[in-house]
Design an enzyme around this catalytic site. Structure first.
Site, mmCIF file in Angstrom:
data_model
loop_
_atom_site.group_PDB
_atom_site.id
_atom_site.type_symbol
_atom_site.label_atom_id
_atom_site.label_comp_id
_atom_site.label_asym_id
_atom_site.label_seq_id
_atom_site.Cartn_x
_atom_site.Cartn_y
_atom_site.Cartn_z
ATOM 1 N N SER A 1 -7.659 -0.010 0.626
ATOM 2 C CA SER A 1 -8.063 1.031 1.567
ATOM 3 C C SER A 1 -7.004 2.128 1.482
ATOM 4 O O SER A 1 -6.021 2.120 2.215
ATOM 5 C CB SER A 1 -8.161 0.462 2.989
ATOM 6 O OG SER A 1 -8.504 1.468 3.910
ATOM 7 N N HIS B 1 -4.325 -4.604 0.069
ATOM 8 C CA HIS B 1 -4.071 -5.142 1.406
ATOM 9 C C HIS B 1 -4.544 -6.595 1.481
ATOM 10 O O HIS B 1 -5.484 -6.911 2.217
ATOM 11 C CB HIS B 1 -4.810 -4.317 2.466
ATOM 12 C CG HIS B 1 -4.145 -3.047 2.837
ATOM 13 N ND1 HIS B 1 -2.995 -2.993 3.594
ATOM 14 C CD2 HIS B 1 -4.476 -1.760 2.555
ATOM 15 C CE1 HIS B 1 -2.644 -1.723 3.783
ATOM 16 N NE2 HIS B 1 -3.524 -0.961 3.165
ATOM 17 N N CYS C 1 0.828 -1.208 0.000
ATOM 18 C CA CYS C 1 0.000 0.000 0.000
ATOM 19 C C CYS C 1 0.873 1.272 0.000
ATOM 20 O O CYS C 1 1.563 1.531 -0.962
ATOM 21 C CB CYS C 1 -0.986 -0.024 1.163
ATOM 22 S SG CYS C 1 -2.353 1.159 0.918
ATOM 23 N N LYS D 1 -11.795 7.985 -1.174
ATOM 24 C CA LYS D 1 -11.030 6.815 -0.747
ATOM 25 C C LYS D 1 -11.353 5.598 -1.608
ATOM 26 O O LYS D 1 -12.524 5.318 -1.886
ATOM 27 C CB LYS D 1 -11.342 6.514 0.717
ATOM 28 C CG LYS D 1 -10.486 5.428 1.349
ATOM 29 C CD LYS D 1 -10.834 5.281 2.829
ATOM 30 C CE LYS D 1 -9.938 4.276 3.524
ATOM 31 N NZ LYS D 1 -10.262 4.154 4.971
ATOM 32 N N GLU E 1 -3.366 -8.849 3.079
ATOM 33 C CA GLU E 1 -3.164 -9.365 4.434
ATOM 34 C C GLU E 1 -4.360 -9.093 5.350
ATOM 35 O O GLU E 1 -4.460 -9.681 6.434
ATOM 36 C CB GLU E 1 -1.905 -8.748 5.061
ATOM 37 C CG GLU E 1 -2.025 -7.333 5.584
ATOM 38 C CD GLU E 1 -1.935 -6.257 4.518
ATOM 39 O OE1 GLU E 1 -1.959 -5.062 4.862
ATOM 40 O OE2 GLU E 1 -1.847 -6.613 3.310
ATOM 41 N N ARG F 1 -14.909 2.889 12.311
ATOM 42 C CA ARG F 1 -14.035 3.917 12.903
ATOM 43 C C ARG F 1 -14.254 5.262 12.239
ATOM 44 O O ARG F 1 -14.395 6.293 12.910
ATOM 45 C CB ARG F 1 -12.574 3.478 12.753
ATOM 46 C CG ARG F 1 -11.542 4.486 13.251
ATOM 47 C CD ARG F 1 -10.203 4.232 12.587
ATOM 48 N NE ARG F 1 -10.257 4.469 11.151
ATOM 49 C CZ ARG F 1 -9.333 4.025 10.297
ATOM 50 N NH1 ARG F 1 -8.307 3.307 10.705
ATOM 51 N NH2 ARG F 1 -9.462 4.285 8.996
#
Length: 315
Positions: free
Chosen positions: A192, A235, A142, A163, A237, A249
């Site tokens: 992200s 991502h 990223c 985003k 992972e 969040r």
């Protein structure tokens, strides 16, 4: 085969409960094999969460892997205790004379800043340069992918109007490269991020090759033609709930955040999200450890500095 980590690391107990094969260093020392040595440069704020994410994937091979964690000393981490860092992490001054089979440089939530404005940028540049002579293969994730492409090849990043957030289809462009052995033509990966790199800038660099991309999320995996650097804008992972936790969040903060793309069933955030990228994520890290490192790396890692950096392993 297991990953070898300290039994005191919080991730050890978490992964053991998930039936992930972990082994403590004492037991590993009695096995008559040379494990792969992998360094994780963890730039993420929630370090324990990130440790678990990468250790899950690094454990899913027949190879024994010893993992070390590194944090940058030029940045004060506010989300992880100093005791945890002192116990389980090292700094660059402690390892700069060592050699590693592989290195993972994680993402970081600093995309809104110019690279030179990041407080640990100078230290990270030193680390990225060091990987060329002391690491056989380095994976940049990223923001680190943007940082690596900028540092090594002067490729700029561009901020997105909103985003890039969700799980996006990725198309394999180079099916015969080692990193993508066994992949379907189309697979999924979470993203992200607030920035991107442009295909046309990468295509100007003859040493680089775009391995996967998406018509929606853009460039995904870029490789150095020598097979020793990979730049991944997504991502893989992430676990099942990471995007959900980020979404909640941001909602709590009052941020203007959209639902993650193709993540919640029927776009209903009250439902358990789909985990549609697990197989490809495990295969990606299996291929990296086995085909991109284990099958090619010299037994004596100190010989790395004698290798021809420019054109050695190939894709």
């Amino acid at each position: 085969m297991p990953i070898c980590i300290s039994p005191e690391l919080p991730a050890y107990k978490i992964l053991a409960k998930e039936n992930i094969f972990v082994m403590d260093m004492n037991r590993a020392a009695h096995q008559d094999i040379r494990p792969l040595h992998v360094l994780v440069v963890n730039l993420m704020p929630k370090k324990i969460e990130t440790e678990c994410q990468f250790l899950r994937l690094l454990s899913n091979t027949p190879l024994q892997v010893e993992v070390e964690f590194l944090h940058v000393s030029s940045h004060i981490c506010k989300n992880t205790s100093q005791n945890h860092l002192a116990t389980f992490y090292r700094t660059f001054s402690e390892i700069n004379d060592q050699y590693y089979d592989g290195c993972i440089i994680t993402g970081a939530p600093v995309e809104h800043l110019a690279f030179e404005e990041v407080d640990y940028w100078e230290e990270l540049c030193i680390i990225m340069e060091w990987t060329k002579s002391h690491v056989f293969s380095t994976m940049h994730i990223c923001w680190a992918a943007f940082a690596g492409l900028y540092y090594h090849f002067h490729i700029p990043k561009f901020l997105l109007p909103k985003k890039m957030f969700g799980v996006f289809p990725q198309y394999v462009l180079e099916p015969h490269c080692q990193l993508l052995r066994g992949f379907n033509d189309i697979f999924h990966a979470p993203h992200s991020r607030h920035a991107e790199v442009h295909r046309e800038d990468i295509e100007k660099i003859s040493k680089l090759c775009i391995l996967t991309e998406s018509p929606i999320s853009g460039v995904h995996i870029v490789a150095n033609q020598n097979g020793r650097q990979y730049f991944i804008t997504g991502h893989s992972e992430y676990n099942r709930f990471t995007l959900r936790d980020e979404y909640l969040r941001d909602l709590k903060k009052g941020a203007d955040i959209q639902l993650p793309y193709q993540y919640f069933p029927n776009d209903d955030s009250s439902q358990e999200p789909h985990y549609s990228w697990g197989c490809s994520a495990n295969l990606l890290f299996f291929n990296w450890l086995n085909y991109c490192i284990y099958q090619l790396v010299p037994y004596d890692l100190s010989l790395l500095e004698l290798y021809n950096w420019e054109w050695e392993a190939g894709l």
